[in-house]
Design a protein around this motif. Structure first.
Motif, PDB file in Angstrom:
ATOM      1  N   ILE A 155     -26.803  71.746  26.211  1.00  0.00           N
ATOM      2  CA  ILE A 155     -25.815  71.985  27.264  1.00  0.00           C
ATOM      3  C   ILE A 155     -24.447  71.476  26.842  1.00  0.00           C
ATOM      4  CG2 ILE A 155     -25.151  71.362  29.623  1.00  0.00           C
ATOM      5  CD1 ILE A 155     -28.149  71.454  30.322  1.00  0.00           C
ATOM      6  N   MET A 156     -24.394  70.300  26.216  1.00  0.00           N
ATOM      7  CA  MET A 156     -23.120  69.772  25.730  1.00  0.00           C
ATOM      8  C   MET A 156     -22.504  70.685  24.686  1.00  0.00           C
ATOM      9  SD  MET A 156     -23.449  65.611  25.301  1.00  0.00           S
ATOM     10  CE  MET A 156     -23.484  65.833  23.573  1.00  0.00           C
ATOM     11  N   ALA A 157     -23.296  71.065  23.688  1.00  0.00           N
ATOM     12  CA  ALA A 157     -22.784  71.906  22.608  1.00  0.00           C
ATOM     13  C   ALA A 157     -22.378  73.276  23.142  1.00  0.00           C
ATOM     14  CB  ALA A 157     -23.840  72.050  21.521  1.00  0.00           C
ATOM     15  N   VAL A 187     -18.647  74.826  22.789  1.00  0.00           N
ATOM     16  CA  VAL A 187     -18.417  76.088  22.075  1.00  0.00           C
ATOM     17  C   VAL A 187     -17.825  77.134  23.012  1.00  0.00           C
ATOM     18  CG1 VAL A 187     -19.610  78.005  20.939  1.00  0.00           C
ATOM     19  CG2 VAL A 187     -20.139  75.664  20.296  1.00  0.00           C
ATOM     20  N   LEU A 188     -18.363  77.229  24.223  1.00  0.00           N
ATOM     21  CA  LEU A 188     -17.832  78.178  25.196  1.00  0.00           C
ATOM     22  C   LEU A 188     -16.379  77.843  25.545  1.00  0.00           C
ATOM     23  CD1 LEU A 188     -18.658  80.635  26.885  1.00  0.00           C
ATOM     24  CD2 LEU A 188     -19.250  79.056  28.709  1.00  0.00           C
ATOM     25  N   GLY A 189     -16.073  76.564  25.704  1.00  0.00           N
ATOM     26  CA  GLY A 189     -14.691  76.146  25.960  1.00  0.00           C
ATOM     27  C   GLY A 189     -13.773  76.510  24.811  1.00  0.00           C
ATOM     28  N   ASP A 190     -14.245  76.350  23.583  1.00  0.00           N
ATOM     29  CA  ASP A 190     -13.459  76.736  22.401  1.00  0.00           C
ATOM     30  C   ASP A 190     -13.179  78.235  22.413  1.00  0.00           C
ATOM     31  OD1 ASP A 190     -12.250  76.472  19.792  1.00  0.00           O
ATOM     32  OD2 ASP A 190     -14.108  77.343  18.986  1.00  0.00           O
ATOM     33  N   PHE A 191     -14.191  79.036  22.701  1.00  0.00           N
ATOM     34  CA  PHE A 191     -13.996  80.489  22.759  1.00  0.00           C
ATOM     35  C   PHE A 191     -13.005  80.875  23.853  1.00  0.00           C
ATOM     36  CE2 PHE A 191     -18.443  81.366  20.889  1.00  0.00           C
ATOM     37  CZ  PHE A 191     -17.940  81.257  19.599  1.00  0.00           C
ATOM     38  N   CYS A 247     -11.540  70.424  23.790  1.00  0.00           N
ATOM     39  CA  CYS A 247     -12.974  70.588  23.511  1.00  0.00           C
ATOM     40  C   CYS A 247     -13.740  69.299  23.776  1.00  0.00           C
ATOM     41  CB  CYS A 247     -13.191  71.076  22.081  1.00  0.00           C
ATOM     42  SG  CYS A 247     -12.868  72.843  21.913  1.00  0.00           S
ATOM     43  N   LEU A 248     -13.143  68.140  23.514  1.00  0.00           N
ATOM     44  CA  LEU A 248     -13.790  66.871  23.850  1.00  0.00           C
ATOM     45  C   LEU A 248     -13.963  66.731  25.364  1.00  0.00           C
ATOM     46  CD1 LEU A 248     -12.202  64.305  21.371  1.00  0.00           C
ATOM     47  CD2 LEU A 248     -14.554  65.132  21.436  1.00  0.00           C
TER      48      LEU A 248
END
Length: 168
Positions: free
Chosen positions: A73-75, A79-83, A100-101
């Motif tokens: 869930i964290m990863a 990743v979704l936030g980065d996209f 991202c943090l």
């Protein structure tokens, strides 16, 4: 004096873990049987004690599943936030590390909440299964037990008396 206080702090932490463990199982037993809290705590403890091997192994598997669920869930949130950041602002951001943090921290909080509910439901289903197994010892439960769970329950054995299903 510092060593004595450290020992006392360790004993209090152990006592706190035991009380939390008993509380969780007592609440499950209260919901399952409708008994009072102290009776449910005793019944839950005895049920776990009688089935310590199975519940212990599944408890360890639950810890691993809980950890992996939080990590996924964290990863996934990071990743979704980065996209999303790259899709909305492809050239405006100098660094996406800080956002991202933040996404990963939010993902950790959400993952912890989701996996705590999941862990409680797994413990509840496990206790229900073991309690049903003990209640139905020596009776024909083919009309009640789902076909998917039937292979995991012991078969009725009238020809060999024993103290429990594993000794029969």
């Amino acid at each position: 004096m510092a060593a004595i206080l450290n020992c006392l702090a360790y004993l209090i932490a152990c006592f706190e873990k035991c009380v939390k463990f008993l509380n969780k199982n007592a609440y499950i037993q209260c919901a399952l049987h409708g008994t009072k809290f102290c009776t449910s705590a005793k019944n839950g403890f005895m049920l776990i004690l009688r089935n310590a091997g199975r519940i212990g192994v599944l408890g360890l598997m639950g810890i691993l599943t809980n950890f992996l669920g939080k990590v996924v869930i964290m990863a996934g949130t990071g990743v979704l936030g980065d996209f999303i950041l790259n899709a909305l602002n492809p050239n405006d951001l100098t660094s996406i590390v800080a956002p991202c943090l933040i996404f990963v921290m939010i993902g950790y909080c959400c993952g912890t909440m989701v996996m705590s509910v999941f862990a409680m439901s797994v413990d509840t289903v496990l206790q229900c299964f073991v309690a049903d197994e003990e209640l139905a010892k020596g009776s024909d439960r083919s009309h009640v037990t789902p076909k998917g769970l039937a292979p995991f329950l012991p078969e009725k054995r009238d020809d060999k008396p024993g103290c429990c299903w594993c000794c029969a």
